[in-house]
Design an enzyme around this catalytic site. Structure first.
Site, PDB file in Angstrom:
ATOM      1  N   HIS A   1       0.831  -1.204   0.000  1.00  0.00           N
ATOM      2  CA  HIS A   1       0.000   0.000   0.000  1.00  0.00           C
ATOM      3  C   HIS A   1       0.868   1.257   0.000  1.00  0.00           C
ATOM      4  O   HIS A   1       1.960   1.278   0.578  1.00  0.00           O
ATOM      5  CB  HIS A   1      -0.895   0.026   1.241  1.00  0.00           C
ATOM      6  CG  HIS A   1      -1.973  -1.018   1.216  1.00  0.00           C
ATOM      7  ND1 HIS A   1      -3.085  -0.915   0.426  1.00  0.00           N
ATOM      8  CD2 HIS A   1      -2.096  -2.195   1.880  1.00  0.00           C
ATOM      9  CE1 HIS A   1      -3.858  -1.980   0.603  1.00  0.00           C
ATOM     10  NE2 HIS A   1      -3.275  -2.777   1.483  1.00  0.00           N
TER      11      HIS A   1
ATOM     12  N   SER B   1       2.838  -4.503   3.875  1.00  0.00           N
ATOM     13  CA  SER B   1       3.549  -3.308   3.391  1.00  0.00           C
ATOM     14  C   SER B   1       4.486  -2.758   4.460  1.00  0.00           C
ATOM     15  O   SER B   1       5.554  -2.233   4.149  1.00  0.00           O
ATOM     16  CB  SER B   1       2.552  -2.209   3.027  1.00  0.00           C
ATOM     17  OG  SER B   1       1.412  -2.739   2.429  1.00  0.00           O
TER      18      SER B   1
HETATM   19  C1  LIG Z   1      -7.899 -10.567   3.677  1.00  0.00           C
HETATM   20  C2  LIG Z   1      -6.602  -9.878   3.970  1.00  0.00           C
HETATM   21  C3  LIG Z   1      -6.051  -8.978   3.067  1.00  0.00           C
HETATM   22  C4  LIG Z   1      -4.867  -8.327   3.348  1.00  0.00           C
HETATM   23  N1  LIG Z   1      -4.276  -7.558   2.391  1.00  0.00           N
HETATM   24  C5  LIG Z   1      -3.121  -6.925   2.644  1.00  0.00           C
HETATM   25  C6  LIG Z   1      -2.473  -6.165   1.651  1.00  0.00           C
HETATM   26  O1  LIG Z   1      -2.875  -6.146   0.501  1.00  0.00           O
HETATM   27  N2  LIG Z   1      -1.364  -5.480   1.988  1.00  0.00           N
HETATM   28  C7  LIG Z   1      -0.871  -5.474   3.254  1.00  0.00           C
HETATM   29  O2  LIG Z   1       0.080  -4.780   3.507  1.00  0.00           O
HETATM   30  N3  LIG Z   1      -1.398  -6.285   4.209  1.00  0.00           N
HETATM   31  C8  LIG Z   1      -2.507  -6.995   3.930  1.00  0.00           C
HETATM   32  N4  LIG Z   1      -3.067  -7.811   4.866  1.00  0.00           N
HETATM   33  C9  LIG Z   1      -2.414  -7.931   6.159  1.00  0.00           C
HETATM   34  C10 LIG Z   1      -1.237  -8.894   6.121  1.00  0.00           C
HETATM   35  O3  LIG Z   1      -1.550 -10.068   5.416  1.00  0.00           O
HETATM   36  C11 LIG Z   1      -0.861  -9.214   7.567  1.00  0.00           C
HETATM   37  O4  LIG Z   1      -0.601  -8.007   8.218  1.00  0.00           O
HETATM   38  C12 LIG Z   1       0.367 -10.102   7.701  1.00  0.00           C
HETATM   39  O5  LIG Z   1       0.312 -11.223   6.875  1.00  0.00           O
HETATM   40  C13 LIG Z   1       0.489 -10.519   9.156  1.00  0.00           C
HETATM   41  O6  LIG Z   1       1.654 -11.282   9.294  1.00  0.00           O
HETATM   42  P1  LIG Z   1       2.031 -11.927  10.690  1.00  0.00           P
HETATM   43  O7  LIG Z   1       3.407 -12.427  10.547  1.00  0.00           O
HETATM   44  O8  LIG Z   1       1.735 -10.955  11.786  1.00  0.00           O
HETATM   45  O9  LIG Z   1       0.965 -13.090  10.907  1.00  0.00           O
HETATM   46  P2  LIG Z   1       0.911 -14.578  10.299  1.00  0.00           P
HETATM   47  O10 LIG Z   1       1.311 -14.627   8.892  1.00  0.00           O
HETATM   48  O11 LIG Z   1      -0.437 -15.113  10.645  1.00  0.00           O
HETATM   49  O12 LIG Z   1       2.024 -15.353  11.126  1.00  0.00           O
HETATM   50  C14 LIG Z   1       1.847 -15.697  12.481  1.00  0.00           C
HETATM   51  C15 LIG Z   1       2.546 -17.000  12.715  1.00  0.00           C
HETATM   52  O13 LIG Z   1       2.549 -17.305  14.105  1.00  0.00           O
HETATM   53  C16 LIG Z   1       2.485 -18.715  14.231  1.00  0.00           C
HETATM   54  N5  LIG Z   1       2.036 -19.043  15.596  1.00  0.00           N
HETATM   55  C17 LIG Z   1       0.880 -18.670  16.185  1.00  0.00           C
HETATM   56  N6  LIG Z   1       0.821 -19.169  17.433  1.00  0.00           N
HETATM   57  C18 LIG Z   1       1.959 -19.876  17.644  1.00  0.00           C
HETATM   58  C19 LIG Z   1       2.473 -20.627  18.749  1.00  0.00           C
HETATM   59  N7  LIG Z   1       1.801 -20.761  19.902  1.00  0.00           N
HETATM   60  N8  LIG Z   1       3.687 -21.232  18.607  1.00  0.00           N
HETATM   61  C20 LIG Z   1       4.385 -21.130  17.452  1.00  0.00           C
HETATM   62  N9  LIG Z   1       3.935 -20.427  16.374  1.00  0.00           N
HETATM   63  C21 LIG Z   1       2.740 -19.801  16.473  1.00  0.00           C
HETATM   64  C22 LIG Z   1       1.488 -19.110  13.149  1.00  0.00           C
HETATM   65  O14 LIG Z   1       1.602 -20.480  12.802  1.00  0.00           O
HETATM   66  C23 LIG Z   1       1.860 -18.177  12.027  1.00  0.00           C
HETATM   67  O15 LIG Z   1       2.744 -18.760  11.111  1.00  0.00           O
HETATM   68  C24 LIG Z   1      -4.229  -8.525   4.584  1.00  0.00           C
HETATM   69  C25 LIG Z   1      -4.760  -9.459   5.492  1.00  0.00           C
HETATM   70  C26 LIG Z   1      -5.910 -10.152   5.164  1.00  0.00           C
HETATM   71  C27 LIG Z   1      -6.428 -11.203   6.077  1.00  0.00           C
END
Ligand SMILES: Cc1cc2nc3c(=O)[nH]c(=O)nc-3n(C[C@H](O)[C@H](O)[C@H](O)COP(=O)(O)OP(=O)(O)OC[C@H]3O[C@@H](n4cnc5c(N)ncnc54)[C@H](O)[C@@H]3O)c2cc1C
Length: 494
Positions: A49, A341
């Site tokens: 974004h 992003s």
């Molecule tokens: C529909 C949708 C559209 C989106 N579109 C965009 C976009 O276009 N552009 C943008 O910038 N963002 C977008 N986002 C947001 C973006 O996808 C997220 O912000 C990002 O993927 C989050 O990453 P994360 O690493 O925080 O979470 P995740 O990818 O969910 O990773 C968390 C990890 O923690 C692990 N975990 C959880 N609990 C435990 C535990 N107890 N022990 C060990 N491991 C554990 C899980 O297995 C997982 O792998 C979108 C999100 C959604 C849902």
């Protein structure tokens, strides 16, 4: 004893791991799944974004604009597909044009470069296939599209190459504070760490509550998508948003970095952090909403549907802070959109926070920011292709016909650091199975290659999550065969 433990291998955990790998630290990343990028990071809109959407002064605004600016260098270093194709927020009425003006002002304060409000004829020049009812748009040339899971995988691989340990299939089940920091209990045993970074996505509140008083609650919010065939991949040239409402950014239409077309997402509060199923109602809604912008779009060209879950919180901003109760425990939680992003900037920000807590870290002289290039066989010249096949005949064998992926490429991505161990992990890294037939033809052959390279029985190869078995045992075992096997067993007993 580890210095830093990162819980969660999504885009946030892997960005932080790669940033930490610049320093002389003993860092481990643990994830409960059998691959990195197996949570929300594998199911989103894949947009980098521009940053006009987030409220001024929020962490979302700051990290989005800063993160966006880092994508060119980062994706070049890691060999990840990224295209700065720009975005349009389209308006159908004067009332919506007022909202665009507000977004424009907000974007300027947030520091988004080159924002422009454009009129109907300019919209049509950029996007000839959009509705003729559109009267203007907010144009943000700095917006882009990226391979989200490819970026997380590349960050993880580069982090491992620079010394970070990744432990998959390891769920953190308890955390205990002690003199040295924290004792982390997992379903695979215990270990000791000085600092913890909680990047648990949809489970970040549960991880926080293992050692701290509950201070936030993750509210999962589902977004469903339809992915369309490459034959309609250039129906739009940029990311096309509708004017946002209080319910969110609305349904958008955009090309993907690999030349497909994506329409989505919905926005629906759900109770379960694992509710990633698509629904008839959701997909019907997508079509209705998208038709307003692309009225003549051939919706029958859909090749697959999927859903992702946003990790929202009531305050609607990222939570990036050290716990008030547990020194050295940093929550990086509620990272919903624009988390992808913002990830590169969040990675830097968290390492700076950790330096404040722990004192400065010593940098590594031999940190290598570049990942070993991934081979894309079909993009090579004929001479290069011939040379590759000469060196390794497996590059001459096409496994995925839709995406034209060779056995050599699949073997390479299995045998890399943080390599593929299941069918979808191969799809996310090498695109075998990502095409029109969605693995119908190549799936069994990819399974054979995985079994051979990982030296496991083919029945142990799973589709995606740990127990998503595809095979239960040999078919066509006849009664006659079973009887004679039994006979052998009986005669051996005697
Ligand atoms: C529909 C949708 C559209 C989106 N579109 C965009 C976009 O276009 N552009 C943008 O910038 N963002 C977008 N986002 C947001 C973006 O996808 C997220 O912000 C990002 O993927 C989050 O990453 P994360 O690493 O925080 O979470 P995740 O990818 O969910 O990773 C968390 C990890 O923690 C692990 N975990 C959880 N609990 C435990 C535990 N107890 N022990 C060990 N491991 C554990 C899980 O297995 C997982 O792998 C979108 C999100 C959604 C849902």
């Amino acid at each position: 004893m580890y210095d830093v433990t990162i819980i969660g291998g999504g885009i946030i955990g892997t960005a932080i791991a790669r940033e930490l790998s610049r320093y002389k630290l003993n860092t481990i990343l643990v994830d409960k799944e059998n691959d990195v990028a197996n949570g929300t990071t594998k199911a989103n809109s894949a947009i980098v974004h521009a940053g006009y959407d987030a409220k001024v002064g929020t962490l979302k605004a700051k990290t989005n604009v800063a993160g966006n600016a880092m994508f060119d260098t980062l994706c070049k270093e890691l060999g990840v597909p990224f295209k700065r194709i720009g975005s349009l927020v389209v308006a159908f009425s004067e009332e919506e044009m007022v909202t665009l003006k507000e977004l424009y002002e907000q974007g300027k304060i947030n520091g988004v470069p080159n924002l422009e409000i454009i009129q109907q004829e300019d919209v049509r020049k950029i996007e000839p296939n959009l509705s003729k009812e559109i009267i203007g748009a907010l144009y943000a040339p700095s917006a882009g599209i990226v391979g989200p899971w490819e970026l997380a995988i590349a960050l993880a691989e580069n982090a491992v190459e620079n010394g970070v340990e990744i432990r998959l299939n390891t769920e953190v089940t308890a955390i205990e504070k002690n003199q040295e920091g924290f004792l982390v209990t997992t379903d695979e045993g215990h270990f000791q760490t000085k600092y913890i970074i909680n990047c648990g996505g949809l489970f970040a509140d549960r991880i926080n509550n293992m050692v701290n008083t509950p201070s936030f609650k993750i509210l999962p919010n589902r977004g469903e998508y339809n992915l369309f065939d490459k034959s309609v991949g250039n129906y739009v040239n940029s990311v096309v948003f509708q004017t946002p409402t209080k319910h969110g950014k609305g349904v958008l239409v955009l090309p993907t970095v690999h030349g497909n077309l994506l329409i989505g997402p919905t926005a629906e509060a759900v109770d379960e952090p694992r509710a990633v199923e698509t629904t008839i109602g959701g997909l019907k809604y997508l079509k209705e909403k998208a038709q307003k912008v692309v009225p003549n779009f051939p919706f029958s060209t859909v090749i697959t549907s999927f859903a992702g879950l946003r990790a929202k919180v009531a305050t609607n901003d990222f939570i990036i802070e050290e716990s008030k109760e547990s020194k050295g425990f940093i929550n990086v939680a509620a990272i919903d959109s624009p988390g992808l992003s913002a990830a590169p900037a969040i990675g830097k920000m968290v390492v700076e926070m950790l330096k404040e807590i722990a004192g400065n870290f010593q940098g590594k002289e031999d940190f290598n920011p570049n990942r070993r290039p991934v081979i894309n066989f079909m993009e090579l010249s004929n001479e290069e292709k011939a040379a590759m096949i000469e060196k390794d005949p497996r590059y001459g064998r096409i496994i995925c016909r839709c995406e034209e992926i060779t056995e050599g490429e699949i073997v390479d991505i299995i045998n890399r650091k943080a390599g593929a161990t299941n069918l979808d992990a191969v799809k996310r890294r090498a695109r075998a199975g990502a095409g029109r037939c969605q693995g119908g033809f190549c799936g069994p052959r990819v399974m054979e290659i995985l079994a051979r390279e990982l030296n496991v029985d083919i029945t142990e190869v799973v589709k995606d999550s740990k127990s998503s078995y595809l095979l239960t045992g040999p078919t066509k075992s006849s009664k006659h065969q079973e009887d004679s096997d039994q006979l052998v067993a009986v005669s051996q007993d005697k």
